[in-house]
Motif scaffolding. Structure first.
Motif, PDB file in Angstrom:
ATOM      1  N   ASP A 149     -26.182   9.303  -8.583  1.00 60.26           N
ATOM      2  CA  ASP A 149     -26.454  10.585  -9.188  1.00 60.26           C
ATOM      3  C   ASP A 149     -27.065  11.505  -8.513  1.00 60.26           C
ATOM      4  O   ASP A 149     -26.974  12.711  -8.364  1.00 60.26           O
ATOM      5  CB  ASP A 149     -26.523  10.444 -10.739  1.00 60.26           C
ATOM      6  CG  ASP A 149     -25.456   9.638 -11.468  1.00 60.26           C
ATOM      7  OD1 ASP A 149     -24.267  10.165 -11.583  1.00 60.26           O
ATOM      8  OD2 ASP A 149     -25.565   8.434 -11.533  1.00 60.26           O
ATOM      9  N   GLY A 186     -36.975   8.415 -16.604  1.00 55.02           N
ATOM     10  CA  GLY A 186     -36.379   7.451 -16.256  1.00 55.02           C
ATOM     11  C   GLY A 186     -37.204   5.999 -15.881  1.00 55.02           C
ATOM     12  O   GLY A 186     -38.416   6.092 -15.990  1.00 55.02           O
ATOM     13  N   GLN A 238     -33.860   6.800 -22.066  1.00 54.67           N
ATOM     14  CA  GLN A 238     -33.855   7.411 -20.762  1.00 54.67           C
ATOM     15  C   GLN A 238     -32.719   8.147 -20.372  1.00 54.67           C
ATOM     16  O   GLN A 238     -31.669   7.667 -20.997  1.00 54.67           O
ATOM     17  CB  GLN A 238     -34.428   6.063 -20.024  1.00 54.67           C
ATOM     18  CG  GLN A 238     -35.427   5.249 -20.385  1.00 54.67           C
ATOM     19  CD  GLN A 238     -36.846   6.261 -20.330  1.00 54.67           C
ATOM     20  OE1 GLN A 238     -37.201   6.580 -19.374  1.00 54.67           O
ATOM     21  NE2 GLN A 238     -37.386   6.502 -21.561  1.00 54.67           N
ATOM     22  N   LYS A 239     -32.869   8.739 -19.214  1.00 59.48           N
ATOM     23  CA  LYS A 239     -31.717   9.245 -18.513  1.00 59.48           C
ATOM     24  C   LYS A 239     -31.322   8.721 -17.033  1.00 59.48           C
ATOM     25  O   LYS A 239     -30.190   9.076 -16.892  1.00 59.48           O
ATOM     26  CB  LYS A 239     -31.938  10.806 -18.495  1.00 59.48           C
ATOM     27  CG  LYS A 239     -32.164  11.600 -19.865  1.00 59.48           C
ATOM     28  CD  LYS A 239     -30.925  11.733 -20.662  1.00 59.48           C
ATOM     29  CE  LYS A 239     -30.978  12.749 -21.659  1.00 59.48           C
ATOM     30  NZ  LYS A 239     -32.183  12.230 -22.661  1.00 59.48           N
ATOM     31  N   TYR A 240     -32.301   8.016 -16.468  1.00 57.41           N
ATOM     32  CA  TYR A 240     -32.349   7.445 -15.411  1.00 57.41           C
ATOM     33  C   TYR A 240     -32.492   6.161 -15.164  1.00 57.41           C
ATOM     34  O   TYR A 240     -33.781   5.767 -15.889  1.00 57.41           O
ATOM     35  CB  TYR A 240     -32.935   8.428 -14.289  1.00 57.41           C
ATOM     36  CG  TYR A 240     -32.359   9.797 -14.127  1.00 57.41           C
ATOM     37  CD1 TYR A 240     -30.964  10.008 -13.299  1.00 57.41           C
ATOM     38  CD2 TYR A 240     -32.991  10.822 -14.816  1.00 57.41           C
ATOM     39  CE1 TYR A 240     -30.590  11.327 -13.099  1.00 57.41           C
ATOM     40  CE2 TYR A 240     -32.251  12.205 -14.567  1.00 57.41           C
ATOM     41  CZ  TYR A 240     -31.151  12.199 -13.892  1.00 57.41           C
ATOM     42  OH  TYR A 240     -30.637  13.682 -13.944  1.00 57.41           O
ATOM     43  N   TRP A 241     -31.938   5.573 -14.052  1.00 57.48           N
ATOM     44  CA  TRP A 241     -32.387   4.067 -13.885  1.00 57.48           C
ATOM     45  C   TRP A 241     -32.427   4.385 -12.101  1.00 57.48           C
ATOM     46  O   TRP A 241     -31.533   4.312 -11.457  1.00 57.48           O
ATOM     47  CB  TRP A 241     -31.388   3.193 -13.959  1.00 57.48           C
ATOM     48  CG  TRP A 241     -31.620   2.014 -13.317  1.00 57.48           C
ATOM     49  CD1 TRP A 241     -32.520   1.437 -12.808  1.00 57.48           C
ATOM     50  CD2 TRP A 241     -30.806   0.614 -13.585  1.00 57.48           C
ATOM     51  NE1 TRP A 241     -32.643   0.019 -12.199  1.00 57.48           N
ATOM     52  CE2 TRP A 241     -31.487  -0.576 -12.895  1.00 57.48           C
ATOM     53  CE3 TRP A 241     -29.431   0.254 -14.405  1.00 57.48           C
ATOM     54  CZ2 TRP A 241     -30.910  -1.764 -12.958  1.00 57.48           C
ATOM     55  CZ3 TRP A 241     -29.035  -0.997 -14.262  1.00 57.48           C
ATOM     56  CH2 TRP A 241     -29.798  -2.135 -13.774  1.00 57.48           C
ATOM     57  N   GLN A 242     -33.808   4.366 -11.824  1.00 56.71           N
ATOM     58  CA  GLN A 242     -33.952   4.252 -10.217  1.00 56.71           C
ATOM     59  C   GLN A 242     -34.067   2.891  -9.714  1.00 56.71           C
ATOM     60  O   GLN A 242     -34.771   2.059 -10.177  1.00 56.71           O
ATOM     61  CB  GLN A 242     -35.337   5.150  -9.931  1.00 56.71           C
ATOM     62  CG  GLN A 242     -35.550   5.156  -8.289  1.00 56.71           C
ATOM     63  CD  GLN A 242     -36.848   6.265  -8.242  1.00 56.71           C
ATOM     64  OE1 GLN A 242     -37.069   7.051  -9.012  1.00 56.71           O
ATOM     65  NE2 GLN A 242     -37.716   5.754  -6.879  1.00 56.71           N
ATOM     66  N   ILE A 255     -30.595   6.779  -9.697  1.00 54.94           N
ATOM     67  CA  ILE A 255     -31.271   7.530  -8.715  1.00 54.94           C
ATOM     68  C   ILE A 255     -31.319   6.208  -7.633  1.00 54.94           C
ATOM     69  O   ILE A 255     -31.993   5.388  -7.861  1.00 54.94           O
ATOM     70  CB  ILE A 255     -32.713   7.896  -9.207  1.00 54.94           C
ATOM     71  CG1 ILE A 255     -32.795   8.728 -10.214  1.00 54.94           C
ATOM     72  CG2 ILE A 255     -33.330   8.472  -7.899  1.00 54.94           C
ATOM     73  CD1 ILE A 255     -34.149   9.326 -10.820  1.00 54.94           C
ATOM     74  N   ILE A 283     -26.720   7.163 -18.640  1.00 59.20           N
ATOM     75  CA  ILE A 283     -27.672   6.718 -17.738  1.00 59.20           C
ATOM     76  C   ILE A 283     -27.079   7.213 -16.220  1.00 59.20           C
ATOM     77  O   ILE A 283     -26.217   6.785 -15.889  1.00 59.20           O
ATOM     78  CB  ILE A 283     -27.961   5.395 -17.591  1.00 59.20           C
ATOM     79  CG1 ILE A 283     -28.215   4.790 -19.105  1.00 59.20           C
ATOM     80  CG2 ILE A 283     -28.910   4.867 -16.778  1.00 59.20           C
ATOM     81  CD1 ILE A 283     -29.440   5.654 -19.594  1.00 59.20           C
ATOM     82  N   GLY A 284     -27.862   7.862 -15.460  1.00 55.10           N
ATOM     83  CA  GLY A 284     -27.579   8.129 -14.114  1.00 55.10           C
ATOM     84  C   GLY A 284     -28.318   7.294 -13.273  1.00 55.10           C
ATOM     85  O   GLY A 284     -29.535   6.861 -13.472  1.00 55.10           O
TER      86      GLY A 284
END
Length: 495
Positions: A286, A5, A38-42, A209, A206-207
């Motif tokens: 998430d 992410g 990507q899987k995550y946006w922090q 964080i 996209i989850g």
């Protein structure tokens, strides 16, 4: 499952109105993340910021920052005019964020939207207010009173208001009903815009964080309404405050100034306030990154009024008793433990006992004074249940870090990665590869690492005021070409 992410604060998004928001740029960034594999946006904490503009010092742990409301969506509802938007778009710096201008101007524009919204006739608004009855009325009254008293901290309010005399508060609520509703309106719109963005992100794989500070600000609705949960004396003054001890980076320590929790009082309630706080985060994000995780094992406590952190002492925290209560109440909550800083065997054991993944910062492997290979931040010392970063929002982006540690850190990197080059961009690329190729289940890099920004891209320098929380990405920097390069390294290392 291996994944990756990007860390990108909401305020760092581009846009016309002086600060990043839940705007079209946010939706474009979701598209960018998806195309980059990507899987995550922090993100950083979303609370309303107080003095110093830090997202880690908020007026409330439950409320959202009105600056992130998308003005274009308010225009789409007919609550703002094109003239309003044009006025809001004028006079912003080409880079950075002018928080003073935001504070003095943005609320007037949002108040116009409130006045035109006829929101009191909206049943969904009333449902939102009722659903958040456990925190919203106190917060709305708190902020309305702050406006009434010129923004001063509640510790300077007159005694009957500071100590919440019921009759006095009832009178004030009647007098300030319109201002209280305005505060509730801003929270309603904030959460509506956030949920729209989160829904879109979820539809695109996209989850989010999220990030929760361990402490709350002294000048916050929580301390005003629940002083019994903090270490206060009979006069309502702080007994001790939070911070960090002196070290090589801060010779007098870090004096954060937040009130310290009265953990005995929390324990007696079954940690009810904390569980409600974490449940609210779980409903918004998430995954939840808990900042300063070590403070639950032992926390650094400094006498209130001290000018530095030098006389602080370590005090035992609630430890696993707290986390057992949290895991029983919220068994499905996903957590990242921010366990950086001075870490003891007891902290390591607590992190292990929780089962939460902890953090590994690759920059720390090569800027330490430990013999080569001894550092826990070397990739071959990782286990899978961790999250690897090059640096966090408190560290330099990788190019700036390489420049700073050219004489000390770079030779270690070249030896570790078996490269023979003085090309700083190539070295930055190698660091990105080291992070992605590690065994860590999750790899999260700052957007500035991919953009190869210098020191101007740093988000925060701890223990300093001014110049922090201001970096913004240039429009179009999240380009298809950059997404393709990130997607290539993401695929290459199975993320």
């Amino acid at each position: 499952m291996r994944a990756s992410g990007i860390l990108m604060p909401i305020f760092s998004l581009p846009g016309r109105y002086g600060i990043g928001a839940f705007s079209e740029a946010a939706y474009r960034f979701v598209d960018f993340l998806e195309s980059a594999g990507q899987k995550y946006w922090q993100i950083l904490p979303l609370g309303p910021t107080s003095y110093g503009d830090s997202p880690y010092q908020s007026f409330s742990t439950f409320a959202g920052n009105p600056y992130f409301i998308d003005l274009d969506q308010l225009y789409g509802r007919g609550w703002l005019t094109q003239e309003d938007l044009d006025r809001e778009a004028e006079g912003w710096p080409e880079s950075g964020i002018d928080y003073h201008k935001l504070y003095t101007q943005r609320y007037d524009t949002l108040r116009l939207a409130y006045q035109r919204s006829n929101i009191n006739q909206d049943p969904e608004f009333e449902e939102y207010v009722e659903a958040n009855r456990d925190w919203l009325p106190d917060y709305a009254l708190f902020m309305a009173l702050k406006d009434r008293f010129g923004g001063v901290s509640f510790v300077h309010w007159e005694e009957k208001i500071r100590f919440r005399d019921p009759e006095t508060l009832r009178t004030l609520e009647e007098e300030m009903q319109e201002e209280i509703r305005f505060q509730e309106f801003m929270q309603y719109v904030f959460h509506e815009h956030w949920e729209n963005l989160r829904r879109y992100a979820g539809e695109h794989g996209i989850g989010f964080i999220g990030d929760i500070p361990i402490y709350v600000s002294e000048d916050s609705a929580e301390v005003w309404t629940h002083p019994e949960l903090f270490k206060m004396d009979e006069a309502g003054n702080k007994v001790s405050v939070a911070g960090c001890p002196p070290d090589a980076f801060a010779v007098t320590g870090q004096l954060w100034g937040n009130p310290i929790y009265n953990w005995d009082a929390h324990r007696e309630t079954g940690y009810d306030w904390w569980i409600r706080r974490l449940r609210a985060c779980m409903e918004m994000f998430d995954v939840v990154r808990i900042d300063h995780f070590r403070g639950f094992e032992s926390f650094y406590e400094i006498p209130a009024g001290d000018p530095t952190a030098e006389r602080g002492v370590w005090t035992k925290g609630p430890g696993m008793d707290f986390f057992r209560a949290v895991q029983e109440a919220l068994p499905d909550m996903k957590v990242i433990a921010e366990d950086l800083g001075f870490i003891t065997d007891e902290v390591r054991q607590m992190v292990k006992d929780t089962g939460y993944p902890n953090m590994r910062v690759l920059e720390f492997a090569f800027d330490s004074n430990e013999p080569s290979g001894n550092s826990i931040y070397y990739p071959y010392n990782y286990d899978r249940n961790c999250v690897v970063y090059l640096g966090t929002h408190d560290n330099d982006p990788i190019v700036a870090w390489l420049q700073k540690f050219w004489e000390t850190g770079v030779p270690q990197i070249k030896r570790y990665a078996d490269v023979d080059t003085d090309d700083i961009m190539e070295l930055a690329r190698k660091m990105i590869i080291l992070a992605h190729s590690s065994v860590a289940d999750l790899c999260v890099l700052q957007m500035q690492d991919y953009l190869r920004t210098g020191a101007e891209g740093r988000i925060n320098v701890p223990s300093t005021l001014g110049g922090n929380w201001m970096w913004r990405m240039a429009p179009g920097a999240d380009s298809p070409e950059l997404a393709a390069r990130i997607a290539d390294v993401t695929r290459r290392y199975g993320r």
